[in-house]
Design a protein around this motif. Structure first.
Motif, mmCIF file in Angstrom:
data_model
loop_
_atom_site.group_PDB
_atom_site.id
_atom_site.type_symbol
_atom_site.label_atom_id
_atom_site.label_comp_id
_atom_site.label_asym_id
_atom_site.label_seq_id
_atom_site.Cartn_x
_atom_site.Cartn_y
_atom_site.Cartn_z
ATOM 1 N N HIS A 1 25.115 -41.820 -3.018
ATOM 2 C CA HIS A 1 25.396 -43.238 -3.209
ATOM 3 C C HIS A 1 26.678 -43.591 -2.458
ATOM 4 O O HIS A 1 27.455 -44.439 -2.888
ATOM 5 C CB HIS A 1 25.500 -43.579 -4.697
ATOM 6 C CG HIS A 1 24.171 -43.513 -5.370
ATOM 7 N ND1 HIS A 1 23.307 -44.569 -5.391
ATOM 8 C CD2 HIS A 1 23.553 -42.494 -6.000
ATOM 9 C CE1 HIS A 1 22.195 -44.212 -6.028
ATOM 10 N NE2 HIS A 1 22.323 -42.953 -6.401
ATOM 11 N N CYS B 1 16.463 -43.018 -4.605
ATOM 12 C CA CYS B 1 16.183 -43.193 -6.033
ATOM 13 C C CYS B 1 15.898 -44.666 -6.343
ATOM 14 O O CYS B 1 15.646 -45.023 -7.486
ATOM 15 C CB CYS B 1 17.355 -42.689 -6.871
ATOM 16 S SG CYS B 1 18.844 -43.671 -6.714
ATOM 17 N N HIS C 1 20.774 -36.870 -1.873
ATOM 18 C CA HIS C 1 20.770 -37.981 -2.816
ATOM 19 C C HIS C 1 22.209 -38.467 -2.969
ATOM 20 O O HIS C 1 22.969 -37.941 -3.769
ATOM 21 C CB HIS C 1 20.203 -37.540 -4.158
ATOM 22 C CG HIS C 1 20.104 -38.669 -5.143
ATOM 23 N ND1 HIS C 1 19.444 -38.536 -6.328
ATOM 24 C CD2 HIS C 1 20.566 -39.939 -5.118
ATOM 25 C CE1 HIS C 1 19.501 -39.654 -7.001
ATOM 26 N NE2 HIS C 1 20.194 -40.529 -6.281
HETATM 27 ZN ZN ZN Z 1 20.469 -42.395 -6.838
#
Ligand code: ZN
Length: 117
Positions: free
Chosen positions: A64, A91, A62
């Motif tokens: 970014h 997400c 996960h």
């Molecule tokens: Zn995220």
């Protein structure tokens, strides 16, 4: 035949669940070609990994980094953690696709994360 790179004396954790073992890793043509002890086989580049762990790159499930890579393309914080693969967008927040009609909204949302300017 020698190696391009030899990583010597590293504590190898291979990710299989097997106990760590101390050994050398010989790399040729960008691939691991031998793991074991081979002190007489030389390499163009020798790396002493004594007291260090040698392991496959980690997967960040996960991330970014699609944002942070815009500010620092080398992603040093990711690399220092041993992450070599990042999964993005799971997400629902990610930068792509970024259609022109969404750029203003995207810029507003990201402005809280981005450095000034
Ligand atoms: Zn995220």
């Amino acid at each position: 035949m020698g190696f391009d790179i030899a990583i010597r004396n590293g504590r190898i954790v291979d990710g299989t669940g097997n106990p760590a073992t101390t050994a050398d890793i010989g790399i040729r043509n960008g691939r691991i070609s031998r793991i074991g002890r081979f002190p007489r086989i030389r390499a163009k580049k020798e790396i002493d990994a004594k007291d260090l762990v040698v392991c496959p790159g980690f997967i960040d499930p996960h991330s970014h980094s699609d944002l942070t890579i815009l500010f620092d393309p080398a992603l040093p914080s990711t690399i220092r953690q041993g992450v070599t693969t990042s999964l993005l967008g799971n997400c629902g927040d990610n930068l792509a696709p970024a259609p022109p009609e969404k750029m203003e909204e995207l810029s507003r949302i990201l402005s809280v994360f981005a450095p000034p300017g």
